[in-house]
Design a protein around this motif. Structure first.
Motif, PDB file in Angstrom:
ATOM      1  N   UNK A 175       1.899  -7.321  -6.695  1.00 10.66           N
ATOM      2  CA  UNK A 175       3.149  -6.882  -7.308  1.00 10.66           C
ATOM      3  C   UNK A 175       4.036  -6.175  -6.292  1.00 10.66           C
ATOM      4  N   UNK A 176       3.457  -5.296  -5.497  1.00  8.43           N
ATOM      5  CA  UNK A 176       4.220  -4.562  -4.484  1.00  8.43           C
ATOM      6  C   UNK A 176       4.821  -5.498  -3.452  1.00  8.43           C
ATOM      7  N   UNK A 177       4.060  -6.457  -3.000  1.00 10.97           N
ATOM      8  CA  UNK A 177       4.544  -7.416  -2.001  1.00 10.97           C
ATOM      9  C   UNK A 177       5.677  -8.254  -2.588  1.00 10.97           C
ATOM     10  N   UNK A 178       5.492  -8.746  -3.797  1.00  9.78           N
ATOM     11  CA  UNK A 178       6.526  -9.570  -4.430  1.00  9.78           C
ATOM     12  C   UNK A 178       7.828  -8.776  -4.587  1.00  9.78           C
TER      13      UNK A 178
ATOM     14  N   UNK B  30       6.681  -2.138  13.121  1.00  9.75           N
ATOM     15  CA  UNK B  30       7.543  -3.302  12.943  1.00  9.75           C
ATOM     16  C   UNK B  30       8.763  -3.245  13.855  1.00  9.75           C
ATOM     17  N   UNK B  31       9.156  -2.081  14.299  1.00 13.00           N
ATOM     18  CA  UNK B  31      10.317  -1.962  15.185  1.00 13.00           C
ATOM     19  C   UNK B  31      10.171  -2.826  16.439  1.00 13.00           C
ATOM     20  N   UNK B  32       9.036  -2.815  17.132  1.00  9.87           N
ATOM     21  CA  UNK B  32       8.917  -3.707  18.301  1.00  9.87           C
ATOM     22  C   UNK B  32       9.012  -5.196  17.936  1.00  9.87           C
TER      23      UNK B  32
ATOM     24  N   UNK C 125       5.693  -5.690   7.666  1.00  9.32           N
ATOM     25  CA  UNK C 125       5.680  -4.392   6.972  1.00  9.32           C
ATOM     26  C   UNK C 125       4.702  -4.393   5.811  1.00  9.32           C
ATOM     27  N   UNK C 126       4.677  -5.455   5.057  1.00  7.24           N
ATOM     28  CA  UNK C 126       3.808  -5.509   3.884  1.00  7.24           C
ATOM     29  C   UNK C 126       2.333  -5.529   4.267  1.00  7.24           C
ATOM     30  N   UNK C 127       1.996  -6.250   5.312  1.00 13.62           N
ATOM     31  CA  UNK C 127       0.605  -6.233   5.781  1.00 13.62           C
ATOM     32  C   UNK C 127       0.226  -4.812   6.176  1.00 13.62           C
ATOM     33  N   UNK C 128       1.108  -4.162   6.933  1.00  8.63           N
ATOM     34  CA  UNK C 128       0.806  -2.818   7.433  1.00  8.63           C
ATOM     35  C   UNK C 128       0.745  -1.777   6.324  1.00  8.63           C
ATOM     36  N   UNK C 129       1.787  -1.726   5.479  1.00  3.18           N
ATOM     37  CA  UNK C 129       1.770  -0.633   4.501  1.00  3.18           C
ATOM     38  C   UNK C 129       0.705  -0.821   3.427  1.00  3.18           C
ATOM     39  N   UNK C 130       0.416  -2.054   3.067  1.00  2.00           N
ATOM     40  CA  UNK C 130      -0.662  -2.255   2.090  1.00  2.00           C
ATOM     41  C   UNK C 130      -2.033  -2.023   2.718  1.00  2.00           C
ATOM     42  N   UNK C 131      -2.174  -2.354   4.001  1.00  2.00           N
ATOM     43  CA  UNK C 131      -3.441  -2.061   4.685  1.00  2.00           C
ATOM     44  C   UNK C 131      -3.696  -0.557   4.706  1.00  2.00           C
TER      45      UNK C 131
ATOM     46  N   UNK D 196       2.141   5.090   4.837  1.00  2.00           N
ATOM     47  CA  UNK D 196       2.117   3.634   4.994  1.00  2.00           C
ATOM     48  C   UNK D 196       3.490   3.106   5.390  1.00  2.00           C
ATOM     49  N   UNK D 197       4.532   3.688   4.838  1.00  2.00           N
ATOM     50  CA  UNK D 197       5.894   3.250   5.164  1.00  2.00           C
ATOM     51  C   UNK D 197       6.289   3.677   6.580  1.00  2.00           C
TER      52      UNK D 197
END
Length: 160
Positions: free
Chosen positions: A57-60, A138-140, A99-105, A130-131
């Motif tokens: 749900x968060x990713x979507x 993600x900046x790089x 971002x989604x892979x990172x923050x959900x991880x 996480x954010x």
């Protein structure tokens, strides 16, 4: 000029990507991503959904809000909906996915964060962390994309 007759601006050679440009692109992308991510985590936690359902749900919602914010700016440039959607997909897909892979991880790896509940400092601290992690890492990626005329460089062609 009719909106449907609007042609995309001519592609310019990629400008030298700076860290400031990359940070600005990442922050823009993170805004939509964070709205969806936080909303998804809040809804999933509030409803007691399993972790996987909450993450899905968060990713979507992160993709939905991320694309919507980009499209809003591109539509203001006078392009049609289909073109704006294509620009948003080209500009944001890689950035939001990373971002989604990172923050959900992070949310899944912080012990107890997903089960902590909305009134818990642990839940909100893990979500904020996480954010921040997603932004920093993600900046790089965005700097690399912009330097190759990809990612948010695509959107910049529509800003006057």
């Amino acid at each position: 000029m009719e909106h449907s007759d609007h042609h995309p601006p001519a592609a310019e050679p990629p400008a030298a990507a700076t860290w400031a440009m990359a940070a600005q692109a990442t922050l823009h992308c993170l805004t939509g991503c964070a709205i969806g991510e936080v909303l998804g985590m809040v809804i999933g936690t509030w409803r007691g959904l399993p972790d996987l359902a909450t993450v899905v749900l968060s990713v979507a919602l992160a993709f939905l809000f991320g694309y919507a914010l980009t499209m809003r700016g591109v539509l203001r440039a006078g392009v049609d909906f289909r073109t704006a959607l294509k620009v948003a997909l080209a500009a944001d897909t890689v950035s939001i996915a990373v971002m989604e892979v990172l923050d959900n991880a992070v949310m899944l790896l912080v012990p107890g964060a997903m089960d902590a509940g909305l009134g818990s400092v642990l839940f909100w601290a893990a979500l904020a962390g996480s954010l921040v992690t997603a932004f920093v890492l993600t900046t790089p990626v965005n700097k690399w994309l912009i330097g190759r005329g990809k990612g948010h460089a695509v959107v910049h062609r529509y800003h006057h």
